[in-house]
Scaffold this active site. Sequence first.
Site, PDB file in Angstrom:
ATOM      1  N   CYS A  41       1.049  -1.094  -0.076  1.00  0.00           N
ATOM      2  CA  CYS A  41       0.270   0.025  -0.109  1.00  0.00           C
ATOM      3  C   CYS A  41       0.761   0.821   0.206  1.00  0.00           C
ATOM      4  O   CYS A  41       2.042   0.915   0.710  1.00  0.00           O
ATOM      5  CB  CYS A  41      -0.610   0.054   1.568  1.00  0.00           C
ATOM      6  SG  CYS A  41      -1.772   1.621   0.949  1.00  0.00           S
ATOM      7  N   ASP A  43       0.155   3.560   1.328  1.00  0.00           N
ATOM      8  CA  ASP A  43       0.555   3.991   3.202  1.00  0.00           C
ATOM      9  C   ASP A  43       1.579   4.239   3.860  1.00  0.00           C
ATOM     10  O   ASP A  43       2.678   3.763   3.720  1.00  0.00           O
ATOM     11  CB  ASP A  43      -0.278   3.359   3.902  1.00  0.00           C
ATOM     12  CG  ASP A  43      -0.893   4.174   5.392  1.00  0.00           C
ATOM     13  OD1 ASP A  43       0.133   4.267   5.780  1.00  0.00           O
ATOM     14  OD2 ASP A  43      -1.999   4.104   5.548  1.00  0.00           O
ATOM     15  N   ARG A  45       2.793   4.952   6.109  1.00  0.00           N
ATOM     16  CA  ARG A  45       3.414   4.476   7.623  1.00  0.00           C
ATOM     17  C   ARG A  45       3.822   3.388   7.813  1.00  0.00           C
ATOM     18  O   ARG A  45       4.339   2.264   8.384  1.00  0.00           O
ATOM     19  CB  ARG A  45       2.559   4.176   8.303  1.00  0.00           C
ATOM     20  CG  ARG A  45       1.516   5.866   9.246  1.00  0.00           C
ATOM     21  CD  ARG A  45       0.551   5.098  10.044  1.00  0.00           C
ATOM     22  NE  ARG A  45      -0.729   4.520   8.602  1.00  0.00           N
ATOM     23  CZ  ARG A  45      -2.080   4.982   9.375  1.00  0.00           C
ATOM     24  NH1 ARG A  45      -2.490   4.189  10.387  1.00  0.00           N
ATOM     25  NH2 ARG A  45      -2.270   4.026   8.198  1.00  0.00           N
ATOM     26  N   HIS A  97      -2.114  -3.999   5.192  1.00  0.00           N
ATOM     27  CA  HIS A  97      -2.180  -3.882   6.592  1.00  0.00           C
ATOM     28  C   HIS A  97      -3.194  -3.418   6.981  1.00  0.00           C
ATOM     29  O   HIS A  97      -4.339  -2.746   6.452  1.00  0.00           O
ATOM     30  CB  HIS A  97      -0.977  -2.183   6.763  1.00  0.00           C
ATOM     31  CG  HIS A  97      -1.538  -1.109   6.081  1.00  0.00           C
ATOM     32  ND1 HIS A  97      -2.176  -0.308   6.615  1.00  0.00           N
ATOM     33  CD2 HIS A  97      -1.984  -0.899   4.224  1.00  0.00           C
ATOM     34  CE1 HIS A  97      -2.360   0.548   6.153  1.00  0.00           C
ATOM     35  NE2 HIS A  97      -2.442   0.451   4.795  1.00  0.00           N
ATOM     36  N   CYS A 100      -6.184   0.140   7.089  1.00  0.00           N
ATOM     37  CA  CYS A 100      -5.811   0.800   6.001  1.00  0.00           C
ATOM     38  C   CYS A 100      -6.951   1.910   5.082  1.00  0.00           C
ATOM     39  O   CYS A 100      -8.058   0.687   4.673  1.00  0.00           O
ATOM     40  CB  CYS A 100      -5.679  -0.429   4.600  1.00  0.00           C
ATOM     41  SG  CYS A 100      -5.209   0.155   2.509  1.00  0.00           S
TER      42      CYS A 100
HETATM   43 CO    CO Z   1      -3.501   0.763   3.270  1.00  0.00          CO
END
Ligand code: CO
Length: 208
Positions: A41, A43, A45, A97, A100
């Site tokens: 992803c 993302d 993080r 994750h 998400c």
């Molecule tokens: Co995500």
Amino acid sequence: MDIKQIFKNNQEWVRQKLEVDSNYFNDLSKGQNPDILYIGCSDSRVTAEELMGVSPGEAFVHRNIANMVPNTDLSAMSVIDYAVLHLKVNHVVVCGHYFCGGVKAAMQSQDLGILNPWLRNIRDVYRLHKEELNAIQDEDQRYNRLVELNVQEQCVNVIKTAEVQRAHRERGITVHGWVFDIHSGKLIDLEIDFSKIMKNVMEIYHLE
Ligand code: CO
């Protein structure tokens, strides 16, 4: 964020690398030979190399919203083609994750414009596993389970490609489904049954 700081960080990183190995960048420039294709992803993080503890050159990486592998997405399909046919990776990882945002958005009834067709792919995962998901009373648990099932279905999409089917037959490439638990920092192997999925997929999606 101070953008200038990034260039200072970069200089420091170069200095540290050269201190350990004066040929580090010279060697990097000669080419790449990664054994893993990581699909994760976007993302901020969920980093790829850092959470796996691998160095530059060890993982070929593709990231998008909610680690999707839609078969009409030219970017994802090109990445798989290049990694499997040319770099000859032996492992393809789809890593989702918990928490998400993409998966969360797909669970809500909201018009999100251009994101609609992208998130539609996750809604399709929900529809495929509607009975199991709807039986989960706790919303957070249902959300976590959808994250896991989405990883599993994206692994199926990876297996549907001709490149992976051929590489499996020729050199035994494997596909892995993982989830990164942001809350604990731990990487969880969903232990998807690759052989079983491959067998099921080949019944209808056999290309090679
Ligand atoms: Co995500």
